[in-house]
Write an enzyme that holds these catalytic residues in place. Structure first.
Site, PDB file in Angstrom:
ATOM      1  N   LYS A   1      -4.090   5.475   5.096  1.00 45.74           N
ATOM      2  CA  LYS A   1      -4.878   4.449   5.774  1.00 45.74           C
ATOM      3  C   LYS A   1      -6.370   4.803   5.670  1.00 45.74           C
ATOM      4  O   LYS A   1      -6.719   5.949   5.328  1.00 45.74           O
ATOM      5  CB  LYS A   1      -4.409   4.329   7.223  1.00 45.74           C
ATOM      6  CG  LYS A   1      -2.961   3.825   7.337  1.00 45.74           C
ATOM      7  CD  LYS A   1      -2.523   3.620   8.787  1.00 45.74           C
ATOM      8  CE  LYS A   1      -1.105   3.085   8.859  1.00 45.74           C
ATOM      9  NZ  LYS A   1      -0.685   2.810  10.255  1.00 45.74           N
TER      10      LYS A   1
ATOM     11  N   GLU B   1       8.009  -3.430   0.219  1.00 44.82           N
ATOM     12  CA  GLU B   1       6.622  -2.949   0.209  1.00 44.82           C
ATOM     13  C   GLU B   1       6.193  -2.457  -1.181  1.00 44.82           C
ATOM     14  O   GLU B   1       5.066  -2.701  -1.608  1.00 44.82           O
ATOM     15  CB  GLU B   1       6.438  -1.866   1.272  1.00 44.82           C
ATOM     16  CG  GLU B   1       6.559  -2.439   2.673  1.00 44.82           C
ATOM     17  CD  GLU B   1       6.512  -1.409   3.785  1.00 44.82           C
ATOM     18  OE1 GLU B   1       6.482  -1.819   4.965  1.00 44.82           O
ATOM     19  OE2 GLU B   1       6.518  -0.191   3.507  1.00 44.82           O
TER      20      GLU B   1
ATOM     21  N   HIS C   1       0.819   5.316   6.381  1.00 47.94           N
ATOM     22  CA  HIS C   1       1.932   4.380   6.501  1.00 47.94           C
ATOM     23  C   HIS C   1       3.074   4.897   5.642  1.00 47.94           C
ATOM     24  O   HIS C   1       2.841   5.412   4.550  1.00 47.94           O
ATOM     25  CB  HIS C   1       1.534   2.981   6.002  1.00 47.94           C
ATOM     26  CG  HIS C   1       2.730   2.085   5.862  1.00 47.94           C
ATOM     27  ND1 HIS C   1       3.255   1.389   6.928  1.00 47.94           N
ATOM     28  CD2 HIS C   1       3.553   1.835   4.811  1.00 47.94           C
ATOM     29  CE1 HIS C   1       4.338   0.732   6.521  1.00 47.94           C
ATOM     30  NE2 HIS C   1       4.545   1.000   5.239  1.00 47.94           N
TER      31      HIS C   1
ATOM     32  N   ASN D   1      -3.356   6.211  12.741  1.00 49.32           N
ATOM     33  CA  ASN D   1      -2.388   7.298  12.566  1.00 49.32           C
ATOM     34  C   ASN D   1      -2.255   7.746  11.108  1.00 49.32           C
ATOM     35  O   ASN D   1      -1.210   8.181  10.666  1.00 49.32           O
ATOM     36  CB  ASN D   1      -1.036   6.907  13.171  1.00 49.32           C
ATOM     37  CG  ASN D   1      -0.537   5.560  12.671  1.00 49.32           C
ATOM     38  OD1 ASN D   1      -1.081   5.020  11.714  1.00 49.32           O
ATOM     39  ND2 ASN D   1       0.496   5.042  13.290  1.00 49.32           N
TER      40      ASN D   1
ATOM     41  N   TYR E   1       2.590  -6.441   6.766  1.00 47.59           N
ATOM     42  CA  TYR E   1       2.891  -6.305   8.199  1.00 47.59           C
ATOM     43  C   TYR E   1       3.466  -7.608   8.756  1.00 47.59           C
ATOM     44  O   TYR E   1       3.169  -7.969   9.892  1.00 47.59           O
ATOM     45  CB  TYR E   1       1.619  -5.909   8.956  1.00 47.59           C
ATOM     46  CG  TYR E   1       1.258  -4.435   8.863  1.00 47.59           C
ATOM     47  CD1 TYR E   1       2.195  -3.430   9.143  1.00 47.59           C
ATOM     48  CD2 TYR E   1      -0.032  -4.038   8.545  1.00 47.59           C
ATOM     49  CE1 TYR E   1       1.855  -2.079   9.069  1.00 47.59           C
ATOM     50  CE2 TYR E   1      -0.383  -2.681   8.475  1.00 47.59           C
ATOM     51  CZ  TYR E   1       0.571  -1.711   8.745  1.00 47.59           C
ATOM     52  OH  TYR E   1       0.232  -0.368   8.691  1.00 47.59           O
TER      53      TYR E   1
END
Ligand code: IDP
Ligand code: MG
Length: 163
Positions: free
Chosen positions: A14, A141, A130, A127, A54
Site C-alpha cells: 500500500k 484480484e 494487502h 496497514n 474493494y
C-alpha cells in the site's frame, strides 16, 4: 509449478509501505518463506480499479477514506506463488487491525493503530500490505491487476527444497 496444492495469490504494498521505504523488508519475508514472486509492478491506483478490487467494501463507511489512502501514491502490486499461498501469505501478513496483529507478522511488526483511531480521524487503517483473503478472491484480484502475460513462469534455484 503445476500441482493443485500450488496457488497464486495477489499482494499489494500500500502507499504507506512505499512511502515508508519498507517494501524490501516486507518482500524479504515472502521470499525467505520460499514464495515465488511471479509478477511485480508499481502502479497508481484509480477509482475504477479500486471499486473493482474493494467491491465488497464500496458501500461501507470507511470506503471513502480507504480509497483516498490507496490513491495517496503508487502501490506495488504483485503475484506470489507457492503451496497454499493464499493462506500462507495471510499468515505472514497478520490481522487487518494493526492493534490486534501479532508480533512477528508484517502488520504486527510495522504498524500499531486501531479501527477506533482511524475512524475518529476519518482515515483508513494504514496497514502497509494487502493480501487476498481466499482463493476465489485471489483469482479475481490477480485478474483485476494483471494481464496473464505479465505473470512469469521461472524456477527458483531452491525449488527442490521449498515446494
Ligand atoms: P484485509 O485487508 O485484511 O483483507 P478487509 O476487511 O478486506 O481487510 O478491509 C480492507 C482494508 O480496508 C483493510 O486492510 C484496511 O486498510 C481498511 N479497513 C478495514 N476496516 C476498516 C475500518 O473499520 N476502518 C478503517 N479502515 C478499514
Ligand atoms: Mg480483504
Amino acid at each position: 509449478m503445476t500441482e493443485d496444492t500450488i496457488e497464486r495469490t495477489f499482494i499489494a504494498f500500500k502507499p504507506d509501505a512505499v512511502q515508508r521505504g519498507i517494501m524490501g523488508e516486507i518482500m524479504h519475508r515472502f521470499e525467505r518463506a520460499g514464495l515465488r514472486v511471479a509478477a511485480l509492478k508499481m502502479v497508481q491506483a484509480t477509482d475504477n480499479i479500486l471499486e473493482e478490487h474493494y467491491s465488497e467494501h464500496v458501500d461501507k463507511d470507511f470506503y471513502e477514506g480507504l480509497a483516498s489512502f490507496m490513491k495517496e501514491g503508487p502501490i506495488v502490486a504483485g503475484v506470489l506463488e507457492g503451496v497454499n499461498a493464499v493462506e500462507n501469505v495471510r499468515k505472514l501478513v497478520g490481522e487487518t487491525e494493526p492493534r490486534s496483529a501479532m508480533p512477528g507478522t508484517i502488520r504486527g511488526d510495522f504498524t500499531h493503530m486501531s479501527y477506533e483511531h482511524a475512524d475518529e480521524k476519518g482515515v483508513a487503517v494504514k496497514n502497509v500490505i494487502h493480501a487476498s483473503g481466499n482463493p476465489e478472491e485471489a483469482e479475481e484480484e490477480v485478474g483485476i491487476w494483471f494481464d496473464e502475460d505479465e505473470i512469469h513462469d521461472y524456477e527458483r534455484v531452491d525449488e527442490y527444497h521449498i515446494a
